[in-house]
Write a protein that holds these residues in place. Structure first.
Motif, mmCIF file in Angstrom:
data_model
loop_
_atom_site.group_PDB
_atom_site.id
_atom_site.type_symbol
_atom_site.label_atom_id
_atom_site.label_comp_id
_atom_site.label_asym_id
_atom_site.label_seq_id
_atom_site.Cartn_x
_atom_site.Cartn_y
_atom_site.Cartn_z
ATOM 1 N N GLU A 15 0.749 -1.220 0.082
ATOM 2 C CA GLU A 15 0.133 0.065 -0.054
ATOM 3 C C GLU A 15 0.802 1.294 0.094
ATOM 4 O O GLU A 15 0.555 2.215 -0.706
ATOM 5 N N LEU A 16 1.927 0.993 0.585
ATOM 6 C CA LEU A 16 3.009 2.335 0.679
ATOM 7 C C LEU A 16 3.444 2.676 -0.293
ATOM 8 O O LEU A 16 3.471 3.863 -1.026
ATOM 9 N N GLU A 17 3.891 1.416 -1.413
ATOM 10 C CA GLU A 17 4.474 1.672 -2.745
ATOM 11 C C GLU A 17 3.320 2.381 -3.630
ATOM 12 O O GLU A 17 3.411 3.215 -4.181
ATOM 13 N N PHE A 18 2.066 1.966 -3.392
ATOM 14 C CA PHE A 18 0.938 2.429 -4.418
ATOM 15 C C PHE A 18 0.928 3.786 -3.860
ATOM 16 O O PHE A 18 0.356 4.677 -4.756
ATOM 17 N N PHE A 19 0.729 4.115 -2.701
ATOM 18 C CA PHE A 19 0.656 5.537 -2.132
ATOM 19 C C PHE A 19 1.489 6.330 -2.759
ATOM 20 O O PHE A 19 1.247 7.464 -3.032
ATOM 21 N N SER A 20 2.840 6.003 -2.580
ATOM 22 C CA SER A 20 4.050 6.814 -3.131
ATOM 23 C C SER A 20 4.088 7.297 -4.535
ATOM 24 O O SER A 20 4.392 8.306 -4.737
ATOM 25 N N LYS A 21 3.458 6.458 -5.286
ATOM 26 C CA LYS A 21 3.210 6.738 -6.694
ATOM 27 C C LYS A 21 2.178 7.917 -6.841
ATOM 28 O O LYS A 21 2.466 8.948 -7.655
ATOM 29 N N ILE A 22 1.199 7.974 -6.283
ATOM 30 C CA ILE A 22 0.242 9.114 -6.233
ATOM 31 C C ILE A 22 0.769 10.275 -5.548
ATOM 32 O O ILE A 22 0.655 11.207 -5.917
ATOM 33 N N TYR A 23 1.641 9.994 -4.255
ATOM 34 C CA TYR A 23 2.118 11.233 -3.569
ATOM 35 C C TYR A 23 3.376 11.911 -4.584
ATOM 36 O O TYR A 23 3.232 12.932 -4.557
ATOM 37 N N LYS A 24 4.035 11.074 -5.401
ATOM 38 C CA LYS A 24 4.697 11.735 -6.318
ATOM 39 C C LYS A 24 4.058 12.643 -7.140
ATOM 40 O O LYS A 24 4.778 13.592 -7.312
ATOM 41 N N GLU A 25 3.109 12.385 -7.736
ATOM 42 C CA GLU A 25 2.484 13.006 -8.617
ATOM 43 C C GLU A 25 1.827 14.386 -8.003
ATOM 44 O O GLU A 25 1.840 15.454 -8.633
ATOM 45 N N ILE A 26 1.129 14.087 -6.702
ATOM 46 C CA ILE A 26 0.358 15.340 -6.330
ATOM 47 C C ILE A 26 1.265 16.543 -5.547
ATOM 48 O O ILE A 26 1.239 17.497 -5.408
ATOM 49 N N SER A 27 2.845 15.912 -5.253
ATOM 50 C CA SER A 27 3.841 16.716 -4.555
ATOM 51 C C SER A 27 4.554 17.407 -5.610
ATOM 52 O O SER A 27 5.536 18.248 -4.914
ATOM 53 N N GLN A 28 4.602 17.192 -6.791
ATOM 54 C CA GLN A 28 5.592 17.782 -7.862
ATOM 55 C C GLN A 28 5.152 19.156 -7.963
ATOM 56 O O GLN A 28 4.087 19.492 -8.106
ATOM 57 N N ARG A 29 6.220 19.998 -7.716
ATOM 58 C CA ARG A 29 5.914 21.671 -7.878
ATOM 59 C C ARG A 29 5.314 21.919 -9.239
ATOM 60 O O ARG A 29 4.488 23.034 -9.174
ATOM 61 N N ASP A 30 5.644 21.384 -10.042
ATOM 62 C CA ASP A 30 5.456 21.664 -11.468
ATOM 63 C C ASP A 30 4.050 21.079 -12.006
ATOM 64 O O ASP A 30 3.663 20.929 -13.268
ATOM 65 N N ASN A 31 3.331 20.408 -11.125
ATOM 66 C CA ASN A 31 1.990 19.608 -11.389
ATOM 67 C C ASN A 31 1.063 20.847 -12.048
ATOM 68 O O ASN A 31 0.922 21.805 -11.490
ATOM 69 N N ASN A 32 0.594 20.604 -13.195
ATOM 70 C CA ASN A 32 -0.466 21.370 -13.929
ATOM 71 C C ASN A 32 -1.897 21.190 -13.403
ATOM 72 O O ASN A 32 -2.624 22.078 -14.025
ATOM 73 N N ASP A 33 -2.413 20.192 -12.788
ATOM 74 C CA ASP A 33 -3.566 19.793 -12.603
ATOM 75 C C ASP A 33 -4.172 21.361 -11.602
ATOM 76 O O ASP A 33 -3.596 21.740 -10.714
#
Length: 622
Positions: free
Chosen positions: A301-319
């Motif tokens: 679950e931590l591995e699964f969560f870390s993939k999501i966390y990488k996406e939402i914590s990127q400073r240059d995320n355009n969402d």
């Protein structure tokens, strides 16, 4: 195999035919000048005590090694479980000494340099090839370049990740003579170190924890890694290797974070119902709440969560939603954002539901922040809902949970005059003349982008292609710094055409040159050859709160009565251990009673439902 503990000297560690591997999941090299200086000062002190009656030597600390069963081309392989900071520092210092002996250019100094290279920097394998004594995937190339520079007596590149470490010692040794370097080398090789070696993972990880956990010297995520590797089941080589592979993925997903502990802080809010006492007790909470037999699932679950966390914590995320929280530096919300993304990635909720819920979270916090309330009011709510959302099983269950959460949040903004707060909130004012207002550029630009995009139907506004332009010249005053005196243009129009022209002239240029509809329509605010700033302010604020950031707590069309009845049934089914009824309730949500009473396949379940004590039936369905 029992572990061995030996008092060693640096000479003993580095001169044996061995390779010391730093596992990929270990932390980066993080020692700084303060650590290097401590070692340097102690070594200098030992040099000065050379002729004194009382001998003095430096104690470097402890290293914990896991000895591999198989050799590589006749060379022993040790995995560094603890002590890589010390080992890497000494190794680079030996390379610097190698360089400076070479630099002297005498026959004796060259021989001493060769001795260092052959004895301490490299090991000779059975095929007469030289292997680097330290093997570290993250720094192998940098180490090789440093050794190459030392051989050629050149300076290593500033791009080298080990440049600061290498240069620190090089600057201290570069003008020293042979006698000094020779004595310094001798003292370095005489530094004491405690070496603990075992071939059993469980034993090594236990030693590591005892040495580090009690003093909280390491990041909590590093202690967690050690705990998982120590206990994860089953204790089979293939399974343990797979666990290490998962951890490498986790590490790669958070390499961009300044504080890697942020990952487990937010993950535990989703995975464990109980809250940690504080941010420094997350690791202890995990150890207390997660059983050893459940560590494998925890890691998955931590591995699964870390993939999501990488996406939402990127400073240059355009969402759009994530951009807002990054601009506001609101990290507390990340657990809830990850929980919702997690449901979507597990196909529990669809994309529309995901997007609707994320948008309302952003809109609430935009209003909440506009009314200048502090996040400590909502932190506990975020933590509670994050756990519930992450662990919910159906889309209808999520809609109930989320609407209930929205109803609670609404109480914080229910009687607030958003528009008045917006007018006076300095976060929405930007000026290059005032450093306190200059920092608002990202937020002001973000809001204008959304407002303009609302009417920009045929083309999109690309954030990195537009800049902020004041209509009335930027003079640093609050009036001219307000968002309603600002527009968006591309860099060419802003710098080369508009410059400091009068406002009416700017409006004509924007009407003719800009592709942004709001710019083309700015002339509607001109009354009697004057720009009506009040009119633009009112229209802009109305658009913000009635269209762009409109908060709708009932996006899923659920009433308070729907939610109360759902929670009422949920409690009864849990108390009576009625798992089938609870499962159907979660699947059907507010339609539960209709489906249960009207669908013939649930006749037996419906009878069980009617026989439950204390049930208040819906008379219309009986």
């Amino acid at each position: 195999m029992a572990f061995t503990t030996e008092n060693r000297k640096i000479r003993d560690i580095f001169q044996r035919a061995s390779i010391y591997e730093v596992p990929r999941y270990q932390r980066d090299y993080v020692w700084k000048e303060i650590n290097w200086k401590e070692l340097w000062i102690d070594l200098q002190f030992t040099l000065k005590q050379n002729n004194k009656e009382i001998p003095w030597s430096h104690f470097l600390g402890t290293i914990v090694l896991n000895q591999r069963l198989n050799k590589t081309k006749g060379i022993d392989i040790y995995e560094i479980i603890d002590g890589q900071q010390r080992m890497m520092t000494v190794y680079l210092l030996l390379i610097v000494l190698y360089k400076n002996f070479n630099k002297l250019g005498t026959e004796s100094s060259k021989k001493r340099g060769t001795y260092i290279y052959d004895t301490f920097i490299t090991s000779l394998n059975m095929e007469s090839e030289r292997e680097l004594v330290i093997s570290n995937d993250l720094y192998d190339n940098e180490i090789k370049l440093a050794i190459d520079s030392a051989s050629r007596i050149t300076t290593i590149s500033k791009d080298n990740k080990l440049y600061k470490l290498y240069s620190y010692f090089d600057n201290l040794l570069k003008n020293k003579n042979f006698d000094y370097l020779d004595k310094f080398l001798d003292k370095l090789l005489s530094v004491n170190i405690v070496e603990i070696i075992s071939g059993e993972d469980e034993e090594i990880y236990n030693i590591f924890e005892v040495l580090n956990a009690r003093g909280q010297k390491l990041k909590q995520i590093e202690l967690l890694k050690n705990h998982i590797m120590k206990y994860v089941q089953p204790r089979e080589r293939e399974f343990i290797d797979n666990a290490k592979s998962k951890w490498r993925i986790i590490q790669e997903n958070i390499n961009h974070l300044n504080d890697p502990d942020a990952l487990i802080q937010h993950f535990t809010k989703c995975y464990i119902e109980k809250d940690a006492e504080n941010q420094n007790s997350i690791y202890r909470l995990i150890k207390e709440e997660i059983k050893i037999e459940d560590l494998s699932n925890f890691l998955n679950e931590l591995e699964f969560f870390s993939k999501i966390y990488k996406e939402i914590s990127q400073r240059d995320n355009n969402d759009s939603v994530i951009r807002y929280f990054n601009i506001k530096r609101n990290q507390q919300i990340r657990s809830l954002l990850c929980a919702i993304y997690g449901l979507y990635n597990k196909n529990i909720i669809d994309e529309q539901v995901k997007n609707q819920s994320l948008l309302q979270i952003r809109n609430f916090f935009f209003i909440f922040n506009t009314t200048q309330q502090t996040s400590n009011k909502t932190d506990k709510l975020i933590s509670t809902i994050s756990y519930k959302v992450y662990n919910c099983e159906t889309q209808n269950e999520f809609k109930i949970l989320f609407t209930d959460f929205m109803n609670t949040l609404y109480q914080y903004i229910e009687n607030k005059d958003y528009k008045l707060f917006f007018e006076t909130n300095q976060s929405f004012k930007y000026s290059n003349k005032d450093k306190n207002l200059k920092r608002n550029s990202r937020l002001v630009k973000y809001v204008l982008e959304l407002i303009y995009s609302y009417t920009q139907n045929d083309t999109s506004i690309i954030s990195n292609e537009v800049t902020l332009e004041h209509l009335k010249s930027d003079d640093g005053t609050l009036e001219n710094s307000s968002i309603w005196n600002i527009t968006l243009t591309n860099e060419e129009i802003n710098s080369n055409i508009l410059k400091n022209k009068p406002i009416l002239e700017k409006i004509e240029i924007l009407k003719d040159k800009s592709s942004i509809k709001e710019n083309q329509n700015l002339s509607k605010y001109i009354d009697n050859d004057e720009f009506n700033i009040i009119k633009r302010k009112n229209e802009l604020i109305n658009t913000i709160f009635e269209n762009v950031f409109k908060f709708d707590k009932s996006i899923f069309h659920l009433t308070k009565e729907d939610i109360e009845r759902y929670k009422y049934f949920e409690n009864i089914f849990i108390e009576n251990d009625e798992k089938e009824l609870l499962k159907l309730l979660k699947e059907e949500g507010k339609n539960f009673e209709v489906v249960l009473s009207k669908n013939p396949k649930y006749n037996e379940l419906n009878n069980k439902f009617k026989n439950l004590d204390n049930i208040k039936f819906n008379d219309e369905l009986i």
